[in-house]
Design a protein around this motif. Sequence first.
Motif, PDB file in Angstrom:
ATOM      1  N   ASN A 135      -3.955  26.971 -42.303  1.00  0.00           N
ATOM      2  CA  ASN A 135      -4.516  28.414 -42.022  1.00  0.00           C
ATOM      3  C   ASN A 135      -3.319  29.313 -42.491  1.00  0.00           C
ATOM      4  O   ASN A 135      -2.301  29.253 -41.809  1.00  0.00           O
ATOM      5  N   VAL A 136      -3.612  30.444 -43.330  1.00  0.00           N
ATOM      6  CA  VAL A 136      -2.447  31.511 -43.770  1.00  0.00           C
ATOM      7  C   VAL A 136      -3.281  32.802 -42.898  1.00  0.00           C
ATOM      8  O   VAL A 136      -4.016  33.303 -43.602  1.00  0.00           O
ATOM      9  N   GLY A 137      -2.552  33.018 -41.974  1.00  0.00           N
ATOM     10  CA  GLY A 137      -3.226  34.218 -41.233  1.00  0.00           C
ATOM     11  C   GLY A 137      -4.907  34.098 -41.094  1.00  0.00           C
ATOM     12  O   GLY A 137      -5.224  33.000 -40.745  1.00  0.00           O
ATOM     13  N   LYS A 138      -5.451  35.354 -41.215  1.00  0.00           N
ATOM     14  CA  LYS A 138      -6.749  35.153 -41.210  1.00  0.00           C
ATOM     15  C   LYS A 138      -7.542  35.054 -42.283  1.00  0.00           C
ATOM     16  O   LYS A 138      -8.818  34.957 -42.564  1.00  0.00           O
ATOM     17  N   ALA A 139      -6.864  35.230 -43.373  1.00  0.00           N
ATOM     18  CA  ALA A 139      -7.369  35.244 -44.799  1.00  0.00           C
ATOM     19  C   ALA A 139      -7.818  34.191 -45.385  1.00  0.00           C
ATOM     20  O   ALA A 139      -8.496  34.191 -46.415  1.00  0.00           O
ATOM     21  N   LEU A 140      -6.866  33.129 -45.358  1.00  0.00           N
ATOM     22  CA  LEU A 140      -6.801  31.673 -46.197  1.00  0.00           C
ATOM     23  C   LEU A 140      -6.999  30.550 -45.241  1.00  0.00           C
ATOM     24  O   LEU A 140      -5.997  30.545 -44.428  1.00  0.00           O
ATOM     25  N   GLU A 141      -7.952  29.723 -45.610  1.00  0.00           N
ATOM     26  CA  GLU A 141      -8.027  28.524 -44.918  1.00  0.00           C
ATOM     27  C   GLU A 141      -8.107  27.210 -46.149  1.00  0.00           C
ATOM     28  O   GLU A 141      -8.989  27.345 -46.795  1.00  0.00           O
ATOM     29  N   LEU A 142      -7.404  26.201 -46.109  1.00  0.00           N
ATOM     30  CA  LEU A 142      -7.568  25.268 -46.984  1.00  0.00           C
ATOM     31  C   LEU A 142      -7.457  24.018 -46.232  1.00  0.00           C
ATOM     32  O   LEU A 142      -6.830  23.728 -44.984  1.00  0.00           O
ATOM     33  N   SER A 143      -8.251  23.124 -46.680  1.00  0.00           N
ATOM     34  CA  SER A 143      -8.425  21.797 -45.993  1.00  0.00           C
ATOM     35  C   SER A 143      -8.582  20.536 -46.974  1.00  0.00           C
ATOM     36  O   SER A 143      -9.067  20.982 -48.121  1.00  0.00           O
ATOM     37  N   LEU A 144      -7.847  19.493 -46.631  1.00  0.00           N
ATOM     38  CA  LEU A 144      -8.153  18.234 -47.309  1.00  0.00           C
ATOM     39  C   LEU A 144      -8.433  17.174 -46.286  1.00  0.00           C
ATOM     40  O   LEU A 144      -7.902  16.807 -45.253  1.00  0.00           O
ATOM     41  N   THR A 145      -9.638  16.358 -46.628  1.00  0.00           N
ATOM     42  CA  THR A 145     -10.340  15.612 -45.709  1.00  0.00           C
ATOM     43  C   THR A 145     -10.605  14.291 -46.142  1.00  0.00           C
ATOM     44  O   THR A 145     -11.166  14.142 -47.356  1.00  0.00           O
ATOM     45  N   GLY A 146     -10.276  13.041 -45.721  1.00  0.00           N
ATOM     46  CA  GLY A 146     -10.950  11.744 -46.376  1.00  0.00           C
ATOM     47  C   GLY A 146     -11.927  11.321 -45.160  1.00  0.00           C
ATOM     48  O   GLY A 146     -11.580  11.267 -43.864  1.00  0.00           O
ATOM     49  N   GLU A 147     -13.119  10.824 -45.903  1.00  0.00           N
ATOM     50  CA  GLU A 147     -14.166  10.303 -44.625  1.00  0.00           C
ATOM     51  C   GLU A 147     -14.632   8.953 -45.177  1.00  0.00           C
ATOM     52  O   GLU A 147     -14.843   8.744 -46.330  1.00  0.00           O
ATOM     53  N   ARG A 148     -14.941   8.180 -44.217  1.00  0.00           N
ATOM     54  CA  ARG A 148     -15.933   6.963 -44.175  1.00  0.00           C
ATOM     55  C   ARG A 148     -16.791   7.067 -43.704  1.00  0.00           C
ATOM     56  O   ARG A 148     -16.758   7.265 -42.189  1.00  0.00           O
ATOM     57  N   ARG A 149     -18.159   6.603 -44.009  1.00  0.00           N
ATOM     58  CA  ARG A 149     -19.338   6.783 -43.344  1.00  0.00           C
ATOM     59  C   ARG A 149     -19.679   5.212 -43.440  1.00  0.00           C
ATOM     60  O   ARG A 149     -20.054   4.587 -44.639  1.00  0.00           O
ATOM     61  N   GLN A 150     -20.138   4.633 -42.504  1.00  0.00           N
ATOM     62  CA  GLN A 150     -20.567   3.388 -42.074  1.00  0.00           C
ATOM     63  C   GLN A 150     -21.931   3.225 -41.393  1.00  0.00           C
ATOM     64  O   GLN A 150     -21.847   3.704 -40.375  1.00  0.00           O
ATOM     65  N   GLY A 151     -23.046   2.636 -42.290  1.00  0.00           N
ATOM     66  CA  GLY A 151     -23.897   2.584 -41.822  1.00  0.00           C
ATOM     67  C   GLY A 151     -24.174   1.392 -40.999  1.00  0.00           C
ATOM     68  O   GLY A 151     -23.314   0.544 -40.829  1.00  0.00           O
ATOM     69  N   VAL A 152     -25.487   1.110 -40.350  1.00  0.00           N
ATOM     70  CA  VAL A 152     -25.740  -0.189 -39.509  1.00  0.00           C
ATOM     71  C   VAL A 152     -26.023  -1.381 -40.311  1.00  0.00           C
ATOM     72  O   VAL A 152     -26.473  -0.984 -41.592  1.00  0.00           O
ATOM     73  N   GLN A 153     -25.857  -2.399 -39.856  1.00  0.00           N
ATOM     74  CA  GLN A 153     -26.357  -3.680 -40.388  1.00  0.00           C
ATOM     75  C   GLN A 153     -27.710  -3.718 -40.600  1.00  0.00           C
ATOM     76  O   GLN A 153     -28.635  -3.407 -39.694  1.00  0.00           O
ATOM     77  N   GLY A 154     -28.183  -3.865 -41.855  1.00  0.00           N
ATOM     78  CA  GLY A 154     -29.690  -4.023 -42.235  1.00  0.00           C
ATOM     79  C   GLY A 154     -29.839  -5.427 -42.914  1.00  0.00           C
ATOM     80  O   GLY A 154     -29.086  -6.093 -42.921  1.00  0.00           O
ATOM     81  N   THR A 155     -30.984  -5.339 -43.479  1.00  0.00           N
ATOM     82  CA  THR A 155     -31.341  -6.619 -44.323  1.00  0.00           C
ATOM     83  C   THR A 155     -30.542  -6.668 -45.619  1.00  0.00           C
ATOM     84  O   THR A 155     -30.193  -7.790 -46.025  1.00  0.00           O
ATOM     85  N   LEU A 156     -29.952  -5.746 -45.862  1.00  0.00           N
ATOM     86  CA  LEU A 156     -28.962  -5.797 -47.170  1.00  0.00           C
ATOM     87  C   LEU A 156     -27.736  -5.649 -46.968  1.00  0.00           C
ATOM     88  O   LEU A 156     -26.943  -5.478 -47.790  1.00  0.00           O
ATOM     89  N   GLY A 157     -27.152  -5.583 -45.569  1.00  0.00           N
ATOM     90  CA  GLY A 157     -25.900  -5.397 -45.173  1.00  0.00           C
ATOM     91  C   GLY A 157     -25.560  -3.834 -44.840  1.00  0.00           C
ATOM     92  O   GLY A 157     -26.637  -3.072 -45.007  1.00  0.00           O
ATOM     93  N   SER A 158     -24.407  -3.654 -44.455  1.00  0.00           N
ATOM     94  CA  SER A 158     -24.086  -2.334 -44.053  1.00  0.00           C
ATOM     95  C   SER A 158     -23.967  -1.566 -45.163  1.00  0.00           C
ATOM     96  O   SER A 158     -23.356  -1.811 -46.098  1.00  0.00           O
ATOM     97  N   THR A 159     -24.342  -0.224 -45.082  1.00  0.00           N
ATOM     98  CA  THR A 159     -24.082   0.844 -46.052  1.00  0.00           C
ATOM     99  C   THR A 159     -22.718   1.259 -45.761  1.00  0.00           C
ATOM    100  O   THR A 159     -22.426   1.708 -44.720  1.00  0.00           O
ATOM    101  N   LEU A 160     -22.012   1.556 -46.780  1.00  0.00           N
ATOM    102  CA  LEU A 160     -20.481   2.076 -46.714  1.00  0.00           C
ATOM    103  C   LEU A 160     -20.235   3.085 -47.695  1.00  0.00           C
ATOM    104  O   LEU A 160     -20.488   2.906 -49.064  1.00  0.00           O
ATOM    105  N   ASP A 161     -19.695   4.411 -47.461  1.00  0.00           N
ATOM    106  CA  ASP A 161     -19.448   5.365 -48.385  1.00  0.00           C
ATOM    107  C   ASP A 161     -18.208   5.937 -47.822  1.00  0.00           C
ATOM    108  O   ASP A 161     -17.708   6.178 -46.817  1.00  0.00           O
ATOM    109  N   HIS A 162     -17.324   6.376 -49.063  1.00  0.00           N
ATOM    110  CA  HIS A 162     -16.061   6.929 -49.009  1.00  0.00           C
ATOM    111  C   HIS A 162     -16.168   8.286 -49.747  1.00  0.00           C
ATOM    112  O   HIS A 162     -16.567   8.494 -50.482  1.00  0.00           O
ATOM    113  N   ARG A 163     -15.676   9.305 -49.131  1.00  0.00           N
ATOM    114  CA  ARG A 163     -15.607  10.678 -49.569  1.00  0.00           C
ATOM    115  C   ARG A 163     -14.031  11.240 -49.388  1.00  0.00           C
ATOM    116  O   ARG A 163     -13.655  11.102 -48.312  1.00  0.00           O
TER     117      ARG A 163
END
Length: 93
Positions: free
Chosen positions: A56-84
């Motif tokens: 955050n630079v003052g109240k005028a500018l905000e930058l963010s960098l995020t890494g995310e991992r989403r993991q679903g539950v085990q199903g008949t085809l295995g767990s779903t996995l997503d990276h962002r």
Amino acid sequence: EVTQQLAAGAYRPRARLEAEVAYGWPFGGMSLFTPYSRLTWLGEDGIHYRVGGRWNVGKALELSLTGERRQGVQGTLGSTLDHRILLEGRFGY
């Protein structure tokens, strides 16, 4: 969809828990750098992990960098996995 489930008596609320740990360091006078980590537990729908930083630079500018991992539950085809990776900027005046 929820309205139809309510009408049919099949809607059930889902459990959700979010936790975030962050700590801000002053950087260069009016700016603030905040590394953070977030965990979102979605009950039967899986779990999300986030790690990133916000600048955050003052109240005028905000930058963010995020890494995310989403993991679903085990199903008949295995767990779903997503990276962002998300780069976001906001400018206000």
